[in-house]
Design a protein around this motif. Structure first.
Motif, PDB file in Angstrom:
ATOM      1  N   LEU A  55      -5.479  -6.401  -2.329  1.00  0.00           N
ATOM      2  CA  LEU A  55      -6.720  -6.308  -1.565  1.00  0.00           C
ATOM      3  C   LEU A  55      -7.861  -7.012  -2.283  1.00  0.00           C
ATOM      4  O   LEU A  55      -8.660  -7.715  -1.677  1.00  0.00           O
TER       5      LEU A  55
ATOM      6  N   ALA B 124     -15.801   2.816   5.085  1.00  0.00           N
ATOM      7  CA  ALA B 124     -15.128   1.658   4.500  1.00  0.00           C
ATOM      8  C   ALA B 124     -15.578   1.461   3.058  1.00  0.00           C
ATOM      9  O   ALA B 124     -14.768   1.151   2.186  1.00  0.00           O
TER      10      ALA B 124
ATOM     11  N   PRO C 157      -6.999   0.653   4.519  1.00  0.00           N
ATOM     12  CA  PRO C 157      -7.092  -0.705   5.073  1.00  0.00           C
ATOM     13  C   PRO C 157      -6.120  -0.899   6.232  1.00  0.00           C
ATOM     14  O   PRO C 157      -5.159  -0.165   6.378  1.00  0.00           O
TER      15      PRO C 157
ATOM     16  N   LYS D 276     -10.341   4.976  -0.520  1.00  0.00           N
ATOM     17  CA  LYS D 276      -9.699   3.783   0.037  1.00  0.00           C
ATOM     18  C   LYS D 276      -8.226   4.050   0.342  1.00  0.00           C
ATOM     19  O   LYS D 276      -7.707   3.658   1.380  1.00  0.00           O
TER      20      LYS D 276
ATOM     21  N   ASN E 190      -3.958  -5.687   5.749  1.00  0.00           N
ATOM     22  CA  ASN E 190      -5.086  -5.780   4.819  1.00  0.00           C
ATOM     23  C   ASN E 190      -6.333  -6.400   5.430  1.00  0.00           C
ATOM     24  O   ASN E 190      -7.393  -5.803   5.413  1.00  0.00           O
ATOM     25  N   PHE E 191      -6.219  -7.639   5.904  1.00  0.00           N
ATOM     26  CA  PHE E 191      -7.422  -8.326   6.381  1.00  0.00           C
ATOM     27  C   PHE E 191      -7.166  -8.847   7.786  1.00  0.00           C
ATOM     28  O   PHE E 191      -6.152  -9.499   8.026  1.00  0.00           O
TER      29      PHE E 191
ATOM     30  N   VAL F  75     -12.941  -3.754   3.785  1.00  0.00           N
ATOM     31  CA  VAL F  75     -12.083  -3.426   4.928  1.00  0.00           C
ATOM     32  C   VAL F  75     -12.075  -1.910   5.104  1.00  0.00           C
ATOM     33  O   VAL F  75     -12.549  -1.176   4.230  1.00  0.00           O
ATOM     34  N   SER F  76     -11.499  -1.449   6.223  1.00  0.00           N
ATOM     35  CA  SER F  76     -11.563  -0.019   6.534  1.00  0.00           C
ATOM     36  C   SER F  76     -10.832   0.809   5.475  1.00  0.00           C
ATOM     37  O   SER F  76     -10.054   0.295   4.689  1.00  0.00           O
ATOM     38  N   SER F  77     -11.087   2.136   5.470  1.00  0.00           N
ATOM     39  CA  SER F  77     -10.397   3.052   4.567  1.00  0.00           C
ATOM     40  C   SER F  77      -9.532   3.990   5.398  1.00  0.00           C
ATOM     41  O   SER F  77     -10.087   4.741   6.187  1.00  0.00           O
TER      42      SER F  77
ATOM     43  N   GLU G 296     -11.684  -5.109  -1.649  1.00  0.00           N
ATOM     44  CA  GLU G 296     -10.966  -3.966  -1.069  1.00  0.00           C
ATOM     45  C   GLU G 296     -11.913  -3.036  -0.321  1.00  0.00           C
ATOM     46  O   GLU G 296     -11.477  -2.291   0.562  1.00  0.00           O
TER      47      GLU G 296
ATOM     48  N   LYS H 272       0.833  -1.203   0.000  1.00  0.00           N
ATOM     49  CA  LYS H 272       0.000   0.000   0.000  1.00  0.00           C
ATOM     50  C   LYS H 272       0.866   1.252   0.000  1.00  0.00           C
ATOM     51  O   LYS H 272       0.561   2.230  -0.674  1.00  0.00           O
TER      52      LYS H 272
END
Lengths: 357, 645
Positions: free
Chosen positions: B172, B568, B584, B483, B588-589, B580-582, B577, B101
């Protein structure tokens, strides 16, 4: 559920037809507008006629494709954009339709293949050999063209202007002394690269008397933009007269296509140097005494009139120090101090000072 | 200070770059002394060796090779503990970071930086062209301006910005924690600024920058001043970066998909980058080779392109275009992927003909390798080659057409949200069709004989690469901005940006079709009086186009600093993608996702793409005849019968 779907599919079909109707009208308007535009430069050759009508055909095919796509996009934006209250709504989950997908694969493929076949026929036509063809040798160098005509006794006649008889098929044999160039007469619609080490061929049959630009279309260095000359299409009789008037000088560069700058004969006079040093002064400058008439660089009869030997020497060795009005720096080769021997520079300076007094 | 110097980072990189230049000088002087070369000190030769050597010292100083050097020297290598993941301050973006990222953001920001530089050069080009004759630059500088403009836009903007966006979202999307080779990923990125700085700095080389166009045709490119070498060597680094990233994408896509993510459940952006990476891995070595030939001819007197010594000038063009035509698809296919994502989400409908969309990408990859010589119809190659190349070039419009029609069918009867990403996507469709049409015209040999090397070609490539690629880039940047940054952009400014660009883009490039057909050659600083009116018009429009980019820059910078926090999933998208939160989480997960359906099942009641639960447990979301939909999914069926029968 079933009847509802029948209804939506019928509505959908009506929408589609409405859109096609609008698209057809827009296409017709678009094609008329496209044909009304004056796209091409003046049409001065047999080949130009065929290429121009091929262009019209392509416009006729292209406009409806463009209009179709635009019509669908605009229709969707108008009809299917989100309305208040629909923010969380989803569209119908349509995943595809094999039949429609096959149609929009096959129809464009057929149209494109037909276009290719037609284009091939046109190509055969414009490039095919014709009776009574005259050969003209075209030699490019940084940054000028020279045209050579077959003269008597196998000697070639050189010219800085491209003289051509009207209504006679011409085969241009295109060569270069240095880098890539591209011989292009927009009024004839034909062009071909001049490739080092090879002779390339391109044909044209001029059909209209007049003067048209000859353009270099392949980036060849600093003077690329000014590598422009003229093609003069004249009547057959006028051409013969012109050809006879040309000094029957044998061409010193008949084999220059492969000669390069090496092997300059030593001990030449200033005038000989003016026309033989590579790249030649005479290919860019007008000088009455040497019989050159190019306008790529300043006219030396005017620019050097009454100038000192020192001024002329600097003009040769450091060309960007003094730039004549209307010309740019960086076009004249800056390396004559390397390619010329000191005594050759002296000879040139003396000669130029003498003839431009 | 000493500790700072020892630690990997920009300081060490700077010092080692100087060491690299000194190394190059010593190496050069030693060889010249040993071979009695005259003169002993040759500034050009030293610069040339430094251009090749110093970047490796720079990368070493940054720390790109640290782990590999530990391993090679037998020291205990440190297993990646991911402590370097994430970025807490802006300084973290200026070091070797293995987080995909962070690398994605590095890529995108760097690319846009060079886009602004390249855009500025274009403004200078248009200022010079506003009137016939010489305005304010000499021919050498002018040739340099358009050459560096094109090189930066191609090698430092369009290609890497797509790689950057994919770097961020692709892992993602497939439910992976990172790319397959994080260190290689970091190295790929850091080769990019090297290439960009090299090409930009060429303006300070003796004799000016490289000035033979981005095509660098031999033999001209082997005979010009040494600025040319800044391109020749810069391309090697940009190309190596591209190839390494493509390999990374391929391995990531093949081996790191989440459970349940079959190839036929991959989002089309992933498909697009899979196809692009295939192109890059196969084609990019060819451009590296073509420039290597030029380097050897220029520096060491090889005779690849010296006809007097058996060289072959046309060979350069064949090798060059064998990369550079597929390069057009390298610059287009990722954009196709972006458009598929945006259109499905913003129309609230599944992509029409998902499988054909994927197959058409692969068809373009295959056909893309069979059309290169259509750039050479007037080059003097064997005439017969032109005809098969014309046919393949025309035929490649068929898979492209399939994509256009499928997108139109996707928006048909959808619920269209006409916000900024959607406007750019629709704008892309309308503009790209024009680029495609002029492309087919250029494929028709008799037309091409007249219009090749004219402004018609300039118009065509800008409709394809600006109206095409750049529009998709803007669509993608706006779409994933929430994101990537965790902030929303200013929607109003986004629309202003779109409309300003859309209008001024057409005013700038549409008239070029006409002046090209009328006979204006490209790559000229001077032109005849007859084209003066249109050129003035084009220049004025282009300045407006330049200004429109500033709206974008302001919007992005201001929104990144102080935009409203993004949710998100602000677009209600299904792909992973957005689950998950923004931005991420660092890895990632928090729970490994399991993919249970297609990525675009909008409007299918109860459909989900991925669930965050251990594999094997029953799907809590399945309300429908669960068995039927599961079977259909397992078979990868995209043509759901559901609503049609």
């Amino acid at each position: 559920m079933g009847s509802e779907q029948v209804k939506t599919s019928r509505e959908s079909r009506i929408e589609l037809f409405k859109m096609l109707g609008i698209g057809a009208v827009a296409s017709v308007i678009g094609i008329i507008a496209g044909l009304a535009i004056d796209w091409f430069p003046i049409q001065a050759s047999e080949e130009a006629k065929q290429i121009d009508s091929l262009w019209d055909l392509l416009l006729g095919v292209s406009v409806p494709v463009f209009v179709l796509v635009q019509a669908i996009v605009l229709y969707c934006v108008w009809k299917f954009r989100v309305r208040p209250g629909e923010e969380d709504k989803d569209g119908p989950p349509i995943h595809g339709d094999t039949k429609i997908e096959m149609i929009w694969t096959a129809i464009p493929a057929i149209i494109l293949l037909v276009l290719c076949v037609y284009a091939y026929l046109v190509l055969e036509d414009i490039e095919g050999a014709k009776a009574d063809t005259m050969d003209v040798r075209v030699v490019g160098e940084q940054f000028t063209w020279t045209f050579y005509y077959p003269g008597e006794d196998g000697k070639e006649i050189a010219s800085k202007e491209l003289y051509l008889p009207v209504n006679r098929s011409i085969s241009f044999d295109v060569q270069t002394k240095d880098v890539l160039h591209d011989f292009w007469v927009p009024a004839f619609r034909m062009k071909i690269d001049a490739v080092p080490g090879t002779t390339q061929h391109v044909r044209a049959t001029p059909t209209r008397e007049g003067t048209y630009p000859v353009v270099c279309a392949e980036l060849c260095g600093l003077g690329h933009a000014v590598m422009r000359q003229n093609a003069r299409v004249v009547s057959g009789a006028a051409f013969e007269t012109w050809l006879k008037e040309q000094p029957g000088k044998t061409n010193p560069g008949a084999t220059a296509g492969n000669q390069g700058s090496a092997g300059q004969p030593a001990g030449l006079s200033g005038k000989e140097l003016f026309t033989s040093v590579q790249p030649t002064c005479s290919s860019c400058h007008t000088l009455a005494d040497a019989g050159s008439n190019s306008s790529t660089g300043p006219n030396l009869d005017d620019a050097l009139e009454g100038k000192s030997e020192e001024y002329i020497r600097q003009g040769i060795l450091e060309p960007d120090q003094q730039i004549a009005a209307g010309f740019s720096a960086g076009i004249m080769p800056p390396n004559y101090d390397e390619t010329l021997k000191p005594e050759e520079v002296d000879a040139l300076v003396k000669y130029l000072a003498k003839v431009t007094k | 200070m000493a500790a700072k110097l020892r630690a990997p980072g920009l300081l060490r990189a700077g010092v080692l770059t100087l060491v690299g230049i000194a190394f190059a000088a010593i190496l050069d002087l030693t060889v010249r002394a040993a071979t009695n070369a005259e003169p002993l000190v040759n500034g050009e030769a030293i610069t040339l060796v430094a251009l090749l050597a110093a970047p490796f010292f720079f990368l070493g100083g940054l720390g790109a090779f640290d782990e590999w050097l530990y391993w090679a020297s037998g020291k205990p290598s440190r297993p990646e503990d991911h402590s370097g993941h994430g970025a807490t301050s802006w300084k973290d973006y200026f070091r070797v970071n293995t987080d995909h990222k962070v690398i994605g953001v590095q890529y995108v920001v760097t690319s846009f930086f060079f886009m602004l530089v390249g855009g500025l050069l274009a403004m200078l080009v248009r200022a010079e062209l506003a009137a016939p004759g010489a305005q304010f630059v000499d021919p050498n500088t002018y040739n340099g301006l358009f050459s560096v403009h094109a090189s930066l836009m191609i090698f430092l903007f369009i290609i890497p910005v797509f790689a950057g966006m994919a770097n961020y979202v692709l892992p993602l999307m497939i439910g992976a924690p990172d790319m397959a080779f994080p260190r290689l990923n970091a190295l790929s990125f850091w080769m990019l600024p090297i290439a960009g700085v090299m090409m930009t700095l060429s303006f300070f080389a003796p004799g000016g920058s490289f000035a033979t166009g981005w095509t660098a045709y031999a033999p001209l490119s082997t005979e010009v001043p040494m600025g040319q070498m800044f391109f020749t060597i810069g391309v090697q680094f940009a190309g190596a970066s591209s190839i390494a990233t493509a390999l990374n994408f391929l391995v990531t896509i093949i081996t790191m998909r989440a459970p349940g993510m079959s190839f036929w459940r991959m989002p089309l952006l992933v498909w697009a980058n899979f196809a692009t990476s295939l192109l890059v891995v196969i084609a990019t070595p060819f451009v590296a080779a073509s420039q290597l030939f030029v380097l050897l001819d220029y520096a060491l007197g090889f005779n690849f392109f010296n006809v007097e010594r058996g060289g072959d000038v046309l060979m350069y063009q064949h090798v060059f275009w064998f990369y550079s035509h597929p390069a057009v698809y390298i610059m287009m296919l990722p954009g196709f992927g972006i458009i598929s994502e945006v259109l499905a989400v913003k129309s609230r409908k599944p992509i029409f003909g998902y499988r054909m969309m994927a197959f058409s990408l692969l068809a373009i990859v295959l056909l893309g390798f069979t059309v290169w010589a259509h750039h050479m119809f007037v080059s003097g190659m064997q005439p017969w080659i032109r005809v098969p190349m014309m046919i393949t070039t025309a035929i490649i419009a068929v898979p492209t057409g399939i994509k256009i029609f499928s997108w139109l069918a996707t928006i048909w009867r959808g619920v269209l949200h006409l916000d900024t990403p959607m406007l750019w996507s629709l704008g892309f469709i309308t503009m790209f069709v024009l680029g495609g049409i002029s492309g087919v015209m250029l494929a028709i040999i008799p037309i091409d004989i007249h219009v090749s090397d004219t402004y018609f070609v300039v118009a065509h490539i800008h409709y394809v690469l600006y109206g095409g690629s750049v529009f998709t880039i803007f669509a993608g940047i706006y779409y994933w901005f929430p994101k990537m940054t965790g902030r929303m952009f200013d929607e109003r400014l986004g629309k202003v940006h779109f409309w300003m660009t859309f209008v001024s883009f057409n005013l700038t490039f549409a008239p070029m079709h006409l002046i090209g057909v009328q006979g204006m050659p490209r790559r000229v600083a001077d032109y005849t009086e007859q084209f003066a009116g249109w050129n003035m018009f084009i220049s004025l429009a282009s300045f407006l186009l330049g200004l429109s980019t500033l709206v974008f820059v302001y919007n992005v910078v201001a929104s990144w600093r102080g935009g409203t926090r993004a949710e998100a999933n602000p677009w209600r998208a299904m792909t992973l993608e957005w689950q998950v939160s923004s931005p991420p989480p660092i890895f990632n997960f928090d729970a490994v996702p399991t993919v249970v359906g297609g990525p675009y099942e909008y409007g299918v009641p109860g459909a989900v793409h991925g669930v965050f639960r251990p594999a094997g447990q029953p799907d809590p979301h399945a309300k429908e005849p669960a068995g039927a939909s599961a079977r259909a999914d397992a078979a990868g069926a995209t043509h759901h019968g559901g609503t049609e029968t």
